[in-house]
Design an enzyme around this catalytic site. Sequence first.
Site, PDB file in Angstrom:
ATOM      1  N   CYS A 115       0.819  -1.226   0.000  1.00  0.00           N
ATOM      2  CA  CYS A 115       0.000   0.000   0.000  1.00  0.00           C
ATOM      3  C   CYS A 115       0.849   1.271   0.000  1.00  0.00           C
ATOM      4  CB  CYS A 115      -0.943   0.011   1.185  1.00  0.00           C
ATOM      5  SG  CYS A 115      -2.127  -1.342   1.152  1.00  0.00           S
ATOM      6  N   HIS A 252      -3.162   7.592   1.897  1.00  0.00           N
ATOM      7  CA  HIS A 252      -3.536   6.288   1.347  1.00  0.00           C
ATOM      8  C   HIS A 252      -4.970   5.996   1.783  1.00  0.00           C
ATOM      9  CE1 HIS A 252      -3.888   2.126   0.507  1.00  0.00           C
ATOM     10  NE2 HIS A 252      -3.648   1.703   1.738  1.00  0.00           N
ATOM     11  N   ASN A 282      -9.931   0.055  -0.657  1.00  0.00           N
ATOM     12  CA  ASN A 282      -8.465   0.122  -0.600  1.00  0.00           C
ATOM     13  C   ASN A 282      -7.898  -0.464  -1.893  1.00  0.00           C
ATOM     14  OD1 ASN A 282      -5.753  -0.134  -0.066  1.00  0.00           O
ATOM     15  ND2 ASN A 282      -6.022  -0.971   1.989  1.00  0.00           N
TER      16      ASN A 282
END
Length: 325
Positions: A115, A252, A282
Amino acid sequence: MTVVRSVVLGCGAYLPERILTNAELAASVDTSDEWIVQRTGIRERHIAAEGEYTSHLATKAAQAALDDAGLTADQIDLIVLATSTPDHTFPATAVQVQAALGMTHGVAFDLQAVCSGFVFAVATADNFLRGGSAKRALVIGAETFSRILDWTDRGTCVLFGDGAGAIVLEAQEGWGTSADRGVLTTHLRSDGRHKHKLYVDGGPSSTQTVGHLRMEGREVFKHAVGMITGVIIDAFNASGTSADNVDWFVPHQANKRIIDASAQKLHIAPQKVVMTVDRHGNTSAASIPLALAAAVADGRIKKGHLVLLEAMGGGFTWGSALLRW
Ligand code: ACO
């Protein structure tokens, strides 16, 4: 004295057509729209079509970024593509994108920091540009996490989605102050002791399979806010700026609760936070450029604004990038 700065010339994004809502997920695993929204802020995610690979999403996002910058692929000499879901074990997805864009010069490679991949890719490209080994870079985050999810595990399958985003960076001269346009400072960290809290249980060398994502969600949450705020304070200290100077916080997009808690701890006002996690879940390395592209398209992020990026993910890896748009 002048310095070299990596200045953003354009950005773009792409989400696959197919939208998977929380209500649809609740028909296949024991969950509910209410649980997912309350714990994560996610309402829907996009899922790549059969035969639609990470490189296809990446190429569309990259082309959109080039169009936004008013450039063509022959004016780019570096592609850094962050992904944990490559088309193949090798060659790199980046070289597939290079070929699809018709670019036969320069260099393209993948970078894997889960990520945190986009922040790591920005830092990497920035170092190439400041070191003089490239003039213009495409920095891409692209993922098809739907392909590594265990669709029977409600603790993970509701969280992730597919997508891609990209920016174009160009080496330009600056004065070496925080008033310069471009990347002002980047701070990257990793700590491999946390591997088992967030990992994929397969791979070419270990199981000869692709494997599925596994996560101890509560453990990840526990570490996330402290790690994120730590590297952001590093960014403020290195650049002589503070939360008050930030125009847009583009974190993020993993989870609304992590984003809210980080912004609150840093005293960043909620109206400065760019949040798109509700629309795409996500998307790992793609989430920051997806959020950037959304905030540029709707007129929030403008030339000269101070933009703060941060990410944390598997490894653990984490990092921040502070740039003036
Ligand atoms: N629907 C309904 N119930 C669920 C679901 C679901 N989708 N998933 C888990 N539950 C249940 C659990 O089984 C548990 O039930 P029990 O009490 O009967 O055992 C209960 O909900 C609580 O489970 P927890 O895992 O403790 O729930 P928590 O409040 O921690 O929320 C979540 C889970 C949303 C994953 C949270 O821990 C989180 O956000 N963690 C961060 C993870 C993350 O964002 N990772 C992304 C990758 S890393 C990054 O990008 C930063």
